[in-house]
Every structure is written in structure tokens, then in C-alpha cells.
Motif scaffolding. Sequence first.
Motif, mmCIF file in Angstrom:
data_model
loop_
_atom_site.group_PDB
_atom_site.id
_atom_site.type_symbol
_atom_site.label_atom_id
_atom_site.label_comp_id
_atom_site.label_asym_id
_atom_site.label_seq_id
_atom_site.Cartn_x
_atom_site.Cartn_y
_atom_site.Cartn_z
ATOM 1 N N SER A 37 3.714 5.035 -8.124
ATOM 2 C CA SER A 37 3.421 3.615 -7.942
ATOM 3 C C SER A 37 4.387 3.065 -6.899
ATOM 4 O O SER A 37 5.387 3.704 -6.556
ATOM 5 N N LEU A 38 4.072 1.895 -6.388
ATOM 6 C CA LEU A 38 4.967 1.209 -5.461
ATOM 7 C C LEU A 38 5.817 0.253 -6.282
ATOM 8 O O LEU A 38 5.326 -0.742 -6.809
ATOM 9 N N THR A 39 7.085 0.552 -6.416
ATOM 10 C CA THR A 39 7.960 -0.322 -7.183
ATOM 11 C C THR A 39 8.228 -1.601 -6.399
ATOM 12 O O THR A 39 8.047 -1.664 -5.174
ATOM 13 N N GLU A 40 8.660 -2.630 -7.099
ATOM 14 C CA GLU A 40 8.985 -3.889 -6.427
ATOM 15 C C GLU A 40 10.126 -3.692 -5.434
ATOM 16 O O GLU A 40 10.136 -4.301 -4.361
ATOM 17 N N ALA A 41 11.079 -2.836 -5.778
ATOM 18 C CA ALA A 41 12.183 -2.564 -4.849
ATOM 19 C C ALA A 41 11.660 -1.916 -3.566
ATOM 20 O O ALA A 41 12.093 -2.270 -2.454
ATOM 21 N N GLU A 42 10.719 -0.983 -3.687
ATOM 22 C CA GLU A 42 10.143 -0.326 -2.504
ATOM 23 C C GLU A 42 9.299 -1.304 -1.695
ATOM 24 O O GLU A 42 9.349 -1.321 -0.462
ATOM 25 N N ARG A 43 8.513 -2.111 -2.380
ATOM 26 C CA ARG A 43 7.669 -3.088 -1.674
ATOM 27 C C ARG A 43 8.522 -4.077 -0.895
ATOM 28 O O ARG A 43 8.285 -4.334 0.286
ATOM 29 N N SER A 169 -3.912 -1.533 1.976
ATOM 30 C CA SER A 169 -5.091 -2.287 1.547
ATOM 31 C C SER A 169 -5.918 -2.698 2.754
ATOM 32 O O SER A 169 -5.386 -3.252 3.716
ATOM 33 N N SER A 170 -7.212 -2.447 2.696
ATOM 34 C CA SER A 170 -8.068 -2.888 3.798
ATOM 35 C C SER A 170 -8.340 -4.385 3.724
ATOM 36 O O SER A 170 -8.693 -5.004 4.724
ATOM 37 N N GLU A 171 -8.148 -4.999 2.553
ATOM 38 C CA GLU A 171 -8.409 -6.428 2.392
ATOM 39 C C GLU A 171 -7.227 -7.286 2.833
ATOM 40 O O GLU A 171 -7.415 -8.326 3.463
ATOM 41 N N THR A 172 -6.018 -6.866 2.501
ATOM 42 C CA THR A 172 -4.843 -7.688 2.808
ATOM 43 C C THR A 172 -3.898 -7.042 3.821
ATOM 44 O O THR A 172 -3.013 -7.703 4.341
ATOM 45 N N GLY A 173 -4.054 -5.743 4.085
ATOM 46 C CA GLY A 173 -3.165 -5.057 4.999
ATOM 47 C C GLY A 173 -1.784 -4.795 4.414
ATOM 48 O O GLY A 173 -0.866 -4.406 5.141
ATOM 49 N N GLU A 174 -1.629 -4.968 3.127
ATOM 50 C CA GLU A 174 -0.338 -4.723 2.496
ATOM 51 C C GLU A 174 -0.223 -3.268 2.057
ATOM 52 O O GLU A 174 -1.224 -2.603 1.778
ATOM 53 N N ILE A 175 1.020 -2.789 1.967
ATOM 54 C CA ILE A 175 1.270 -1.480 1.388
ATOM 55 C C ILE A 175 1.148 -1.629 -0.128
ATOM 56 O O ILE A 175 1.816 -2.465 -0.728
ATOM 57 N N VAL A 176 0.290 -0.816 -0.736
ATOM 58 C CA VAL A 176 0.049 -0.959 -2.176
ATOM 59 C C VAL A 176 0.481 0.266 -2.977
ATOM 60 O O VAL A 176 0.554 0.208 -4.211
ATOM 61 N N LEU A 177 0.796 1.372 -2.302
ATOM 62 C CA LEU A 177 1.165 2.589 -3.023
ATOM 63 C C LEU A 177 1.890 3.527 -2.080
ATOM 64 O O LEU A 177 1.568 3.600 -0.885
#
Length: 476
Positions: A37-43, A169-177
Amino acid sequence: MMGAIVLSHRWLGIAFCLLLAMWFATGIVMHFVPFPSLTEAERFAGLAPVDPGEPRISVADAVAASGIGDATRVRLVHRGDGPVYVVSGPARSRAVRASDGQDASVTSAEVALAIVRAYAHQRGLDALRAAVVARSDYDQWSVPNGFDRHRPLFHAALGDAAGTEIYVSSETGEIVLDTTRSERGWNLVGAVLHWIYPTILRSNWALWDRVVWTLSLLALIAALLGAVLGIVRVRFRKGRISTSYRGWHALHHLIGLAATVFVLSWIFSGWLSMDHGRLFSRGQLTPAEASVVNPTPNWTAASLDRQPISPSAREVEWFAFNDDVYRRDRVALGGQVLIGRGDAPGDGRATFLDAQEIGNLTARLGAGCAAPFRLAGNDDYSAQSSIPGAPVYRTTCGDLWFDVDAANGNVLQKLDPSRRVYRWLYSALHTLDFPILLAHAWMRDTLIVGLCTLGLMFSITGIVIGWRRLRASLAA
């Protein structure tokens, strides 16, 4: 009657002994290596600073441009291809350009790669050989339902020493994982097997739910029948427990007697992990509660743009809380600046929502709600804020408990009597997260490894006995 129990246990045991052995072995792995998973620290580490002086449209214009009429939250972030607003509602999220409100969804591998490289740079990861390897709805690591609003996902491999792979994410362009080679390898012999998680099955949630629930129930029945037989056939010789069996059957009987309580409670609690509202409540907000907790504000009247953005902010979020709108500037993993609509520029504010603000909201959730209190870190029904160290407040409204994150106003959990019982029957029995064991991690680790090893040994004796019985039956 006893004959039917013997026959049922024999053939259910043959059918499920391998599955039980796999569950015990993979349970040990899962305790030490969780599913990627993508932790909050990594995000947060991958976020670039937001430029406070960069020209941008208003939050209200961003919401209008997104087309999400029931938007409840808006975030401003700086992606690898420029600043965007991420507008989120109950069912979907969408990104629009902060400069002009144009669609900022990701449709090309080139844009996805630019986002990945910028993220990797912020985290200090080697992205010289980064490449987008796929664009798909599902793969082995992106099957959880939490990614549904982001599908399809761009899957990029950094080509670094750790084998890091990143999903956009293709919808928001954010890193999700993100995943690493080590995480993927351990999870192939851990969570993927334990949860029966092959992509082709797990991508159909309803089918996966029915299959795993049924298998778990049958395994539980097999174990219960075995426990009955094991207890009935106990013998006492000179004050000691004995068995009339010999060889592998004797080992199976004696180890089974020693492991009965753990094996039954562990299989039972594992079956409950697939309950999903069948026997216990799911702890979800009712529509009326959700309308109070996650209202759709008047974004035009709720603008907080006159207050300057903190110069060290890496993310800015606007959210509605108790008929007001707040803005929080994330300036560090464990820190933020919180601004309310009534705050004039330069006013000092607390970092988080306080007990009174939260109490004003929770008083609207039901009659007789008590004043909120700060949740202790070792509470029996713990809840963690999205920001490390931020307070979580609990309000009790009769039999209902609501835990609210003081960092962003989210309700982290709703606990009714059914959900509180479920916490002990599932989580405590299956992961041994009893408060006393959480306070002594080494003790919990030792118990989990020791008990699962005992369960594995018990299952192996069943495999040997089952194989011999099956071979003899086939030969006959």
C-alpha cells in the motif's frame, strides 16, 4: 450419529487440510509483511511544494469545472505536470488544472511518466530507467476496491535496485500505490495465498466474497467436527491424557487437542473477516449521518482564498465541517495549518479541530450525545488519525460511538454494539491485537509465530493421514 461425524470429518479434512496448512503458514508471513500500500508517509514525501504565488482559479470555479455537483473536499497539489485541484465527492474524484480549470485527467503514458519521475525525485528514488509498463483496470496489487475511483491505473516500473513499481490514477493523476520487489515476492507467498487473491477472482468482488466465505465456513465445520471427535476419544492413563491411535493418527490427535482452542478461534475469526454485514453491522454511516458528517457546502460562499497559502505547504485541502468550511495547509507529515472561514488573514489558529468544534458536529448525530473526549493511544477500540500524532476524539451517543479525526474532520469509525463485539471476535482473535500484546510487540510476535506453527504442524499431520486414506481409497 458418530459415524456421520467421522465420515464428514474425514472427507472434509481431506478436502481442506492443504488449505488450512496454507492459511497457517501464510499467516506468519502476513504478520510481518502486509499487503502493499502507499503509506501516508510515502505519499506525503512524494508531494512537491505548492507555489503560493502561482496564478490559479478559485476553489468554487474548480468545483464547477469538475462537474462533481456533490463535491465535499477539494485539494490543491503540484503534480509533475503542474498544479491541479483534485475535487472529490462521495462516488468519484476528478482533477482539473489550477490555472484554467481544464480537465487534468491522465490519458497518456508520457504524462503519467512525468508524474512518476517527479514523485520519485521528491522521495529520492532512482527513476533514470523509469517506464510505463501497463495501463489497466486491475493487476495483482491493485485489486482492492479502494482503487475503483482511480481506474484505469498507469503502472510504471522505476528500474531501480529495489524493483520499485508505482501506480498513477488516470482520474486524478495522483500516486495511489507503490510496491517493491521484496514486497511482491513475500506477498505472493503471504497475502495473495492467504486471502485467495488471484487477480481473475478478486477483480470480481462479489464472486470472491462468496467463494472465500464458503471455503472458510466449510473449513470451520471440518475443524469443529474434528474437535468433537478429538475430545470424545480422549483417554486417560495414570492421570495423563492419552490416545488409542498410533503413528500419524496419534500425532494428529494429540497436537489437535493441544491446538483445539487456537485452531477453532483462528478459523472462526478468519471466517468472520469475510462477514461483510452478514452477521454483524458494517459500521457505516446512515444517509442521515453522512449528510451531517460529509455535507456539500456552498463552495461559492465558502472561499478561503483571501488567506495566503503557507509558504511551506505541500498540499492544501478545503473541507466542510459542521456547516463551515476549513482549509488545511499540510506543511509537514505531522503538521498542518488550519484556517476557518471566519479567520482573518494573519489570525493564529490551532493546528487541529478542537473538542468544542467536534462536539458541535457530533451533537447533531443523535440525541444525548456526550461531550467528545480525546482517544488514548492504547484504547481497546483504537483509531489512528491521517496525520501521525494528531488527536482523535470520541463522542458517545447512547450505544453509538463516533471517532472523529481532528486533522481533517473525517469520521474514522462508527461503533455500535454489534461492531464492538465484532472487534473482539474477529480482530482480537485473528491478529491477537489485544491491548496488552500491542504494548509488548515481542510477546505478540512470539505468540503468533508459535501458534501458527502449531497449527501448521497439526495440518501437516492431517495432510499425511488424508493422503494415505485417499491413496488407499483410489487403490481399492
